[in-house]
Design a protein around this motif. Structure first.
Motif, PDB file in Angstrom:
ATOM      1  N   PRO A  46     117.652 -18.892 -14.357  1.00  0.00           N
ATOM      2  CA  PRO A  46     117.618 -20.098 -13.521  1.00  0.00           C
ATOM      3  C   PRO A  46     116.508 -20.027 -12.467  1.00  0.00           C
ATOM      4  O   PRO A  46     116.353 -19.014 -11.785  1.00  0.00           O
ATOM      5  N   ALA A  47     115.738 -21.092 -12.367  1.00  0.00           N
ATOM      6  CA  ALA A  47     114.658 -21.155 -11.373  1.00  0.00           C
ATOM      7  C   ALA A  47     115.246 -21.052  -9.972  1.00  0.00           C
ATOM      8  O   ALA A  47     116.353 -21.524  -9.707  1.00  0.00           O
ATOM      9  N   GLY A  48     114.512 -20.406  -9.101  1.00  0.00           N
ATOM     10  CA  GLY A  48     114.931 -20.288  -7.711  1.00  0.00           C
ATOM     11  C   GLY A  48     115.796 -19.072  -7.436  1.00  0.00           C
ATOM     12  O   GLY A  48     116.118 -18.803  -6.280  1.00  0.00           O
ATOM     13  N   THR A  49     116.159 -18.325  -8.467  1.00  0.00           N
ATOM     14  CA  THR A  49     116.979 -17.134  -8.248  1.00  0.00           C
ATOM     15  C   THR A  49     116.073 -15.926  -8.026  1.00  0.00           C
ATOM     16  O   THR A  49     114.899 -15.921  -8.390  1.00  0.00           O
ATOM     17  N   GLU A  50     116.633 -14.890  -7.427  1.00  0.00           N
ATOM     18  CA  GLU A  50     115.859 -13.674  -7.173  1.00  0.00           C
ATOM     19  C   GLU A  50     115.390 -13.047  -8.479  1.00  0.00           C
ATOM     20  O   GLU A  50     114.247 -12.593  -8.588  1.00  0.00           O
ATOM     21  N   LEU A  51     116.252 -13.044  -9.499  1.00  0.00           N
ATOM     22  CA  LEU A  51     115.881 -12.457 -10.786  1.00  0.00           C
ATOM     23  C   LEU A  51     114.720 -13.224 -11.419  1.00  0.00           C
ATOM     24  O   LEU A  51     113.785 -12.630 -11.942  1.00  0.00           O
ATOM     25  N   SER A  53     112.389 -14.872  -9.863  1.00  0.00           N
ATOM     26  CA  SER A  53     111.183 -14.528  -9.099  1.00  0.00           C
ATOM     27  C   SER A  53     110.647 -13.151  -9.476  1.00  0.00           C
ATOM     28  O   SER A  53     109.435 -12.966  -9.623  1.00  0.00           O
ATOM     29  N   LEU A  54     111.540 -12.177  -9.630  1.00  0.00           N
ATOM     30  CA  LEU A  54     111.113 -10.824 -10.004  1.00  0.00           C
ATOM     31  C   LEU A  54     110.486 -10.791 -11.392  1.00  0.00           C
ATOM     32  O   LEU A  54     109.435 -10.182 -11.601  1.00  0.00           O
ATOM     33  N   VAL A  55     111.114 -11.456 -12.347  1.00  0.00           N
ATOM     34  CA  VAL A  55     110.585 -11.475 -13.713  1.00  0.00           C
ATOM     35  C   VAL A  55     109.267 -12.235 -13.766  1.00  0.00           C
ATOM     36  O   VAL A  55     108.304 -11.783 -14.384  1.00  0.00           O
ATOM     37  N   ALA A  56     109.189 -13.380 -13.108  1.00  0.00           N
ATOM     38  CA  ALA A  56     107.950 -14.156 -13.095  1.00  0.00           C
ATOM     39  C   ALA A  56     106.806 -13.362 -12.473  1.00  0.00           C
ATOM     40  O   ALA A  56     105.673 -13.395 -12.956  1.00  0.00           O
ATOM     41  N   SER A  57     107.090 -12.628 -11.424  1.00  0.00           N
ATOM     42  CA  SER A  57     106.069 -11.792 -10.792  1.00  0.00           C
ATOM     43  C   SER A  57     105.596 -10.705 -11.754  1.00  0.00           C
ATOM     44  O   SER A  57     104.394 -10.439 -11.864  1.00  0.00           O
ATOM     45  N   HIS A  58     106.533 -10.079 -12.453  1.00  0.00           N
ATOM     46  CA  HIS A  58     106.174  -9.036 -13.419  1.00  0.00           C
ATOM     47  C   HIS A  58     105.326  -9.620 -14.555  1.00  0.00           C
ATOM     48  O   HIS A  58     104.308  -9.049 -14.930  1.00  0.00           O
ATOM     49  N   VAL A  59     105.735 -10.766 -15.069  1.00  0.00           N
ATOM     50  CA  VAL A  59     104.986 -11.410 -16.151  1.00  0.00           C
ATOM     51  C   VAL A  59     103.580 -11.753 -15.689  1.00  0.00           C
ATOM     52  O   VAL A  59     102.598 -11.512 -16.391  1.00  0.00           O
ATOM     53  N   MET A  60     103.462 -12.293 -14.477  1.00  0.00           N
ATOM     54  CA  MET A  60     102.155 -12.674 -13.953  1.00  0.00           C
ATOM     55  C   MET A  60     101.215 -11.473 -13.857  1.00  0.00           C
ATOM     56  O   MET A  60     100.034 -11.568 -14.135  1.00  0.00           O
TER      57      MET A  60
END
Length: 120
Positions: A46-51, A53-60
């Protein structure tokens, strides 16, 4: 299919409109373009969750050819990640523009496994 407008000329539409609701996590055409097996494991965060954000940062950081980004305002204080326990750093907070993962499909490797992240 013909759309009638207020002008005298009709507009021809030669494609089937897509549904506005999802009936499956990813479209079969997207899965086919990724060349994944017939029964892939799909995880939605789900967008906006801490998880998320962490996964999106790792992917980026780790995706090959990641060229789709967004921007948001964030804190310039990196105390959470530099190992510093000093509370004096709280006074040095600043607001900065931070890069976030944009829309698209991103490929990366984790523990020798090829993973596709679809951000939509």
């Amino acid at each position: 299919r013909t759309l009638h407008t207020m002008s005298s000329s009709p507009i021809l539409v030669d494609r089937v409109p897509e549904l506005l609701t999802r009936t499956e996590p990813l479209s079969p055409s997207l899965l086919a373009s990724l060349a994944v097996g017939p029964d892939p494991t799909i995880v939605e965060l789900p967008a906006g969750t801490e998880l998320h954000s962490l996964v999106a940062s790792h992917v980026m950081k780790h995706a090959s050819a990641a060229r789709s980004f967004g921007m948001r305002v964030g804190s310039g204080n990196s105390r959470c990640c530099d190992g510093s326990d000093s509370e004096d750093d709280d006074d040095a907070q600043s607001r900065v523009a931070t890069k976030v993962l944009g829309l698209g499909t991103f490929e990366f490797t984790f523990e020798s496994a090829k993973i596709f992240a679809v951000h939509h």
